[in-house]
Design a protein around this motif. Structure first.
Motif, mmCIF file in Angstrom:
data_model
loop_
_atom_site.group_PDB
_atom_site.id
_atom_site.type_symbol
_atom_site.label_atom_id
_atom_site.label_comp_id
_atom_site.label_asym_id
_atom_site.label_seq_id
_atom_site.Cartn_x
_atom_site.Cartn_y
_atom_site.Cartn_z
ATOM 1 N N GLN A 4 30.160 41.469 40.541
ATOM 2 C CA GLN A 4 31.151 41.786 41.571
ATOM 3 C C GLN A 4 30.889 41.081 42.902
ATOM 4 O O GLN A 4 31.833 40.596 43.522
ATOM 5 C CB GLN A 4 31.270 43.305 41.773
ATOM 6 C CG GLN A 4 32.486 43.686 42.596
ATOM 7 C CD GLN A 4 33.789 43.204 41.974
ATOM 8 O OE1 GLN A 4 34.024 43.355 40.778
ATOM 9 N NE2 GLN A 4 34.638 42.585 42.778
ATOM 10 N N ARG A 7 32.398 37.724 42.545
ATOM 11 C CA ARG A 7 33.862 37.791 42.565
ATOM 12 C C ARG A 7 34.380 38.005 43.992
ATOM 13 O O ARG A 7 35.360 37.419 44.393
ATOM 14 C CB ARG A 7 34.366 38.909 41.668
ATOM 15 C CG ARG A 7 34.407 38.560 40.212
ATOM 16 C CD ARG A 7 35.127 39.675 39.462
ATOM 17 N NE ARG A 7 34.749 39.791 38.090
ATOM 18 C CZ ARG A 7 33.572 40.079 37.605
ATOM 19 N NH1 ARG A 7 32.564 40.299 38.392
ATOM 20 N NH2 ARG A 7 33.347 40.152 36.324
ATOM 21 N N TYR A 38 35.485 39.192 28.159
ATOM 22 C CA TYR A 38 36.483 38.351 28.828
ATOM 23 C C TYR A 38 37.720 39.153 29.210
ATOM 24 O O TYR A 38 38.334 38.908 30.240
ATOM 25 C CB TYR A 38 36.881 37.178 27.942
ATOM 26 C CG TYR A 38 35.777 36.167 27.718
ATOM 27 C CD1 TYR A 38 34.645 36.124 28.526
ATOM 28 C CD2 TYR A 38 35.868 35.254 26.687
ATOM 29 C CE1 TYR A 38 33.646 35.199 28.317
ATOM 30 C CE2 TYR A 38 34.865 34.321 26.475
ATOM 31 C CZ TYR A 38 33.762 34.294 27.292
ATOM 32 O OH TYR A 38 32.780 33.373 27.086
ATOM 33 N N GLU A 39 38.105 40.091 28.367
ATOM 34 C CA GLU A 39 39.261 40.928 28.689
ATOM 35 C C GLU A 39 38.997 41.717 29.977
ATOM 36 O O GLU A 39 39.852 41.799 30.853
ATOM 37 C CB GLU A 39 39.558 41.881 27.535
ATOM 38 C CG GLU A 39 40.833 42.653 27.712
ATOM 39 C CD GLU A 39 41.160 43.496 26.496
ATOM 40 O OE1 GLU A 39 41.678 44.605 26.711
ATOM 41 O OE2 GLU A 39 40.909 43.050 25.368
ATOM 42 N N VAL A 40 37.810 42.266 30.102
ATOM 43 C CA VAL A 40 37.437 42.999 31.311
ATOM 44 C C VAL A 40 37.400 42.053 32.506
ATOM 45 O O VAL A 40 37.961 42.342 33.572
ATOM 46 C CB VAL A 40 36.070 43.705 31.125
ATOM 47 C CG1 VAL A 40 35.579 44.303 32.435
ATOM 48 C CG2 VAL A 40 36.164 44.762 30.039
ATOM 49 N N ARG A 41 36.760 40.904 32.333
ATOM 50 C CA ARG A 41 36.644 39.936 33.425
ATOM 51 C C ARG A 41 38.022 39.462 33.891
ATOM 52 O O ARG A 41 38.222 39.257 35.087
ATOM 53 C CB ARG A 41 35.801 38.737 32.993
ATOM 54 C CG ARG A 41 34.333 39.066 32.853
ATOM 55 C CD ARG A 41 33.570 37.871 32.265
ATOM 56 N NE ARG A 41 32.163 38.097 32.246
ATOM 57 C CZ ARG A 41 31.333 37.803 33.250
ATOM 58 N NH1 ARG A 41 31.808 37.271 34.346
ATOM 59 N NH2 ARG A 41 30.049 38.040 33.141
ATOM 60 N N SER A 42 38.959 39.285 32.977
ATOM 61 C CA SER A 42 40.293 38.823 33.376
ATOM 62 C C SER A 42 40.994 39.871 34.232
ATOM 63 O O SER A 42 41.723 39.529 35.166
ATOM 64 C CB SER A 42 41.136 38.445 32.159
ATOM 65 O OG SER A 42 41.470 39.588 31.406
ATOM 66 N N ARG A 43 40.761 41.143 33.951
ATOM 67 C CA ARG A 43 41.344 42.206 34.779
ATOM 68 C C ARG A 43 40.743 42.223 36.182
ATOM 69 O O ARG A 43 41.353 42.734 37.110
ATOM 70 C CB ARG A 43 41.129 43.566 34.119
ATOM 71 C CG ARG A 43 41.983 43.777 32.905
ATOM 72 C CD ARG A 43 41.872 45.210 32.411
ATOM 73 N NE ARG A 43 42.177 45.266 31.001
ATOM 74 C CZ ARG A 43 41.491 45.951 30.115
ATOM 75 N NH1 ARG A 43 40.463 46.688 30.476
ATOM 76 N NH2 ARG A 43 41.837 45.936 28.846
ATOM 77 N N LEU A 44 39.532 41.666 36.309
ATOM 78 C CA LEU A 44 38.856 41.630 37.600
ATOM 79 C C LEU A 44 39.150 40.341 38.370
ATOM 80 O O LEU A 44 38.539 40.094 39.405
ATOM 81 C CB LEU A 44 37.345 41.795 37.400
ATOM 82 C CG LEU A 44 36.915 43.138 36.816
ATOM 83 C CD1 LEU A 44 35.435 43.121 36.474
ATOM 84 C CD2 LEU A 44 37.227 44.262 37.791
ATOM 85 N N GLY A 45 40.061 39.526 37.847
ATOM 86 C CA GLY A 45 40.498 38.341 38.574
ATOM 87 C C GLY A 45 39.998 37.006 38.067
ATOM 88 O O GLY A 45 40.353 35.965 38.602
ATOM 89 N N ARG A 47 40.019 33.912 35.611
ATOM 90 C CA ARG A 47 40.880 33.267 34.613
ATOM 91 C C ARG A 47 40.010 32.853 33.443
ATOM 92 O O ARG A 47 38.982 32.220 33.622
ATOM 93 C CB ARG A 47 41.538 32.012 35.201
ATOM 94 C CG ARG A 47 42.855 32.277 35.836
ATOM 95 C CD ARG A 47 43.571 31.008 36.255
ATOM 96 N NE ARG A 47 43.762 30.101 35.132
ATOM 97 C CZ ARG A 47 43.894 28.782 35.263
ATOM 98 N NH1 ARG A 47 43.849 28.207 36.437
ATOM 99 N NH2 ARG A 47 44.084 28.031 34.213
#
Length: 105
Positions: A4, A7, A38-45, A47
């Motif tokens: 985080q 990010r 990756y699904e979780v990471r994509s929700r956190l912004g 790509r």
């Protein structure tokens, strides 16, 4: 959530965070796990771009290209697959250009 702070810095500097992953089938158990990640990471912004190259790719390796000034190259050593042992940070323009070419390819 350990990423985080990264990010937050990426967002505060108006940078784009894109992860490019080369795939081959069948996916390993490790890659099945990574897809959930990756699904979780994509929700956190972040790509996430996944590609299946037309032929096996042996000459590429994992790296994070943050911008035209900084990259982190992962080192997996000789340990088990998927076990990162370290990495190295680079600001060298020639290396950054070469990594950008790899990402473009």
């Amino acid at each position: 959530m350990d990423d985080q702070p990264l990010r937050d810095e990426v967002r505060s500097r108006s940078l784009e965070f894109t992860r490019v992953r080369l795939l081959s089938y069948p996916l390993t158990d490790y890659l099945h796990h990574e897809m959930i990640n990756y699904e979780v990471r994509s929700r956190l912004g972040e790509r996430i771009e996944c590609f299946v190259p037309p032929a096996p790719v042996n000459g590429y390796f994992d790296f994070l290209l943050f911008d035209s000034h900084t990259a982190l190259v992962h080192d997996y050593g000789h340990g088990p697959v998927g076990h990162q042992t370290g990495g190295w940070l680079t600001h060298d323009p020639k290396t950054l250009h070469a990594l950008a070419d790899i990402a473009t390819d």
